[in-house]
Scaffold this motif. Structure first.
Motif, PDB file in Angstrom:
ATOM      1  N   LEU A 126       0.791  -1.351  -0.008  1.00 12.49           N
ATOM      2  CA  LEU A 126      -0.024   0.112  -0.083  1.00 12.49           C
ATOM      3  C   LEU A 126       0.849   1.173  -0.046  1.00 12.49           C
ATOM      4  CD1 LEU A 126      -2.564  -1.251   2.810  1.00 12.49           C
ATOM      5  CD2 LEU A 126      -3.119  -1.056   0.350  1.00 12.49           C
ATOM      6  N   ARG A 127       0.433   2.374  -0.710  1.00 12.65           N
ATOM      7  CA  ARG A 127       0.994   3.479  -0.299  1.00 12.65           C
ATOM      8  C   ARG A 127       0.623   4.169   0.759  1.00 12.65           C
ATOM      9  NH1 ARG A 127      -1.813   3.965  -5.143  1.00 12.65           N
ATOM     10  NH2 ARG A 127      -2.884   5.640  -4.345  1.00 12.65           N
ATOM     11  N   VAL A 128       1.519   4.598   1.736  1.00 13.67           N
ATOM     12  CA  VAL A 128       1.148   4.902   2.864  1.00 13.67           C
ATOM     13  C   VAL A 128       1.648   6.410   3.477  1.00 13.67           C
ATOM     14  CG1 VAL A 128       1.301   4.422   5.698  1.00 13.67           C
ATOM     15  CG2 VAL A 128       1.382   2.244   3.893  1.00 13.67           C
ATOM     16  N   GLY A 129       0.620   7.148   3.960  1.00 11.75           N
ATOM     17  CA  GLY A 129       1.152   8.542   4.574  1.00 11.75           C
ATOM     18  C   GLY A 129       0.486   8.832   5.981  1.00 11.75           C
ATOM     19  N   LEU A 130       1.298   9.457   6.773  1.00 16.89           N
ATOM     20  CA  LEU A 130       1.035  10.030   8.131  1.00 16.89           C
ATOM     21  C   LEU A 130       1.086  11.202   8.403  1.00 16.89           C
ATOM     22  CD1 LEU A 130       0.422   8.149  11.136  1.00 16.89           C
ATOM     23  CD2 LEU A 130       2.853   8.828  11.196  1.00 16.89           C
ATOM     24  N   ASN A 163      -5.169  14.713  12.745  1.00 13.88           N
ATOM     25  CA  ASN A 163      -4.350  13.512  12.742  1.00 13.88           C
ATOM     26  C   ASN A 163      -5.001  12.316  12.028  1.00 13.88           C
ATOM     27  OD1 ASN A 163      -2.759  14.576  14.941  1.00 13.88           O
ATOM     28  ND2 ASN A 163      -3.868  14.005  16.599  1.00 13.88           N
ATOM     29  N   CYS A 164      -4.256  11.799  11.331  1.00 15.49           N
ATOM     30  CA  CYS A 164      -4.908  10.820  10.180  1.00 15.49           C
ATOM     31  C   CYS A 164      -3.676  10.058   9.470  1.00 15.49           C
ATOM     32  CB  CYS A 164      -5.599  11.511   8.998  1.00 15.49           C
ATOM     33  SG  CYS A 164      -4.620  12.756   8.161  1.00 15.49           S
ATOM     34  N   PHE A 165      -3.978   9.101   8.736  1.00 20.39           N
ATOM     35  CA  PHE A 165      -3.128   8.348   8.084  1.00 20.39           C
ATOM     36  C   PHE A 165      -3.786   8.103   6.691  1.00 20.39           C
ATOM     37  CE2 PHE A 165      -4.221   4.899  10.929  1.00 20.39           C
ATOM     38  CZ  PHE A 165      -4.772   3.988  10.067  1.00 20.39           C
ATOM     39  N   TRP A 166      -3.121   7.862   5.565  1.00 19.16           N
ATOM     40  CA  TRP A 166      -3.934   7.352   4.270  1.00 19.16           C
ATOM     41  C   TRP A 166      -3.392   5.957   3.868  1.00 19.16           C
ATOM     42  CZ3 TRP A 166      -1.665  12.348   5.453  1.00 19.16           C
ATOM     43  CH2 TRP A 166      -2.492  13.326   5.424  1.00 19.16           C
ATOM     44  N   LEU A 167      -4.164   5.227   3.270  1.00 21.26           N
ATOM     45  CA  LEU A 167      -4.126   3.956   2.578  1.00 21.26           C
ATOM     46  C   LEU A 167      -4.042   4.164   1.215  1.00 21.26           C
ATOM     47  CD1 LEU A 167      -4.926   1.441   5.447  1.00 21.26           C
ATOM     48  CD2 LEU A 167      -2.707   2.508   5.052  1.00 21.26           C
ATOM     49  N   ASP A 168      -3.235   4.144   0.424  1.00 26.42           N
ATOM     50  CA  ASP A 168      -3.543   4.223  -1.113  1.00 26.42           C
ATOM     51  C   ASP A 168      -4.410   5.426  -1.350  1.00 26.42           C
ATOM     52  OD1 ASP A 168      -2.351   2.089  -2.163  1.00 26.42           O
ATOM     53  OD2 ASP A 168      -3.845   0.639  -2.133  1.00 26.42           O
ATOM     54  N   GLY A 169      -4.068   6.624  -0.639  1.00 29.05           N
ATOM     55  CA  GLY A 169      -5.031   7.803  -0.742  1.00 29.05           C
ATOM     56  C   GLY A 169      -6.372   8.003  -0.285  1.00 29.05           C
ATOM     57  N   GLU A 170      -6.996   7.046   0.533  1.00 26.95           N
ATOM     58  CA  GLU A 170      -8.024   6.909   1.350  1.00 26.95           C
ATOM     59  C   GLU A 170      -7.444   7.654   2.957  1.00 26.95           C
ATOM     60  OE1 GLU A 170     -11.170   4.240   3.815  1.00 26.95           O
ATOM     61  OE2 GLU A 170      -9.855   3.349   2.286  1.00 26.95           O
ATOM     62  N   LEU A 171      -8.216   8.838   3.172  1.00 30.29           N
ATOM     63  CA  LEU A 171      -8.047   9.241   4.597  1.00 30.29           C
ATOM     64  C   LEU A 171      -8.423   8.351   5.624  1.00 30.29           C
ATOM     65  CD1 LEU A 171      -8.096  13.213   5.252  1.00 30.29           C
ATOM     66  CD2 LEU A 171      -9.026  11.483   6.779  1.00 30.29           C
ATOM     67  N   ILE A 172      -7.902   8.274   6.737  1.00 31.27           N
ATOM     68  CA  ILE A 172      -8.494   7.382   7.897  1.00 31.27           C
ATOM     69  C   ILE A 172      -7.937   8.197   9.252  1.00 31.27           C
ATOM     70  CG2 ILE A 172      -8.321   5.330   9.212  1.00 31.27           C
ATOM     71  CD1 ILE A 172      -7.357   3.913   6.606  1.00 31.27           C
ATOM     72  N   LYS A 173      -9.251   8.712   9.675  1.00 30.88           N
ATOM     73  CA  LYS A 173      -8.801   9.751  10.975  1.00 30.88           C
ATOM     74  C   LYS A 173      -8.364   8.964  12.147  1.00 30.88           C
ATOM     75  CE  LYS A 173      -9.602  13.820  12.467  1.00 30.88           C
ATOM     76  NZ  LYS A 173      -8.656  13.651  13.620  1.00 30.88           N
TER      77      LYS A 173
END
Length: 338
Positions: free
Chosen positions: A226-230, A244-254
């Motif tokens: 997965l493309r992961v961002g934080l 505060n969030c992270f992203w999995l393949d561009g999807e934002l997760i709060k």
């Protein structure tokens, strides 16, 4: 939303699906803590804006920031070569922001700093969703890096929170996007797409606390396919809502509130970053540091941005945990009086 400030002079607050067209801060009904209406000079003096573009990869780490602090314009850029441990960096401070210009549109316009033969330029395009960094220094260093929020689709964090008794902060964050472009420097020449570089972007503005501090963490890369961002912070943008969030393949997760544990005197040693809801449990070990100190009495900053590697686990609710193994990222420890 065309404008952040409404007809009654108050901001829209909350987490938005897209950026406002304009951060129209001059329309803000700015008051003193005792309720006295403040005029144009006070609005100019207290409004601050900054933009940051970070590069992350196993072969090259980089960061560039521009800030409009009303009484001074500041900028910095650095590049770090992990294999050799070599680093180049430059800092700029321009009284009254002379030589700088800043767009108040998060998704459109240009923010730049010029001093002699040095240029730091951040360009945002609403038609393509592209964010571009261009750096040209008098020593021959050149960075031309960009990414798009649309290819593939990406959901940025767009948030506005009330701050102290009479302020607000708008912030827009992106992490976990692949980056393309070229870097030419004394550290070598790099094609960012070929080396698998990722990017982080931050656009923030508003009436922040006159004296404040924060910690921040960001990572970008690939994990479990997965493309992961934080993007995590503590100390700012957390009144009523948090960024505060992270992203999995561009999807934002709060993510809920977070706690940073570290040794302020030894920032390259281990940091622990964990969220209250259990979705984030990470450790970070620094490999390099960009720091600045400024103390003019009426304005002061003690800034440390550390780049290094994260390890740990992200646990999105109801989904398979994502293992983070030695992924490059940043942490910050900053105090500001402005």
């Amino acid at each position: 939303m065309d404008k952040l400030i409404q007809a009654d002079g108050q901001p829209n607050y909350g987490i938005f699906p897209a950026a406002p067209g304009l951060i129209n801060y001059r329309d803000f009904d700015f008051r003193s803590p005792m309720g006295r209406r403040l005029g144009g000079v006070a609005k100019w003096r207290r409004f601050h804006q900054f933009q940051y573009f970070g590069l992350l990869g196993s072969e090259l780490i980089g960061g560039c920031a521009l800030a409009n602090l009303s009484l001074v314009g500041v900028g910095f850029v650095y590049l770090f070569h992990p294999a050799s441990g070599r680093m180049i960096e430059r800092q700029f401070k321009l009284p009254l922001g002379l030589g700088t210009s800043f767009s108040q549109s998060p998704d459109a316009g240009i923010c730049e700093l010029r001093q002699g033969r040095n240029l730091l330029r951040l360009e945002n395009r609403s038609d393509t969703g592209e964010k571009r960094l261009l750096v040209e220094l008098d020593d021959g260093t050149r960075i031309d890096a960009s990414f798009s929020e649309r290819e593939p689709a990406f959901q940025p964090m767009c948030i506005c929170t009330p701050t102290a008794v009479n302020g607000w902060v708008y912030a827009q964050k992106v992490a976990g996007v692949t980056c393309r472009g070229q870097v030419r420097s004394a550290l070598g020449n790099f094609d960012l797409a070929e080396i698998g570089a990722f990017a982080h972007h931050d656009w923030s503005a508003g009436y922040m606390r006159p004296e404040t501090n924060w910690n921040w963490a960001c990572l970008s890369g690939l994990a479990d396919g997965l493309r992961v961002g934080l993007n995590l912070s503590c100390g700012v943008n957390e009144t009523s809502f948090t960024e505060n969030c992270f992203w999995l393949d561009g999807e934002l997760i709060k993510v809920d509130t977070v706690r940073f544990t570290f040794d302020r005197d030894q920032p390259l040693k281990t940091w622990s970053v964990a969220s209250h809801d259990g979705q984030v449990e990470l450790t970070f070990i620094g490999e390099g540091l960009h720091e600045e100190r400024l103390n003019l009495g009426f304005i002061a900053s003690n800034f440390k941005q550390v780049f290094g590697r994260f390890s740990g686990t992200l646990r999105p609710a109801g989904r398979t945990p994502v293992r983070i193994g030695s992924m490059w990222g940043f942490v910050e420890d900053q105090y500001v009086k402005w």
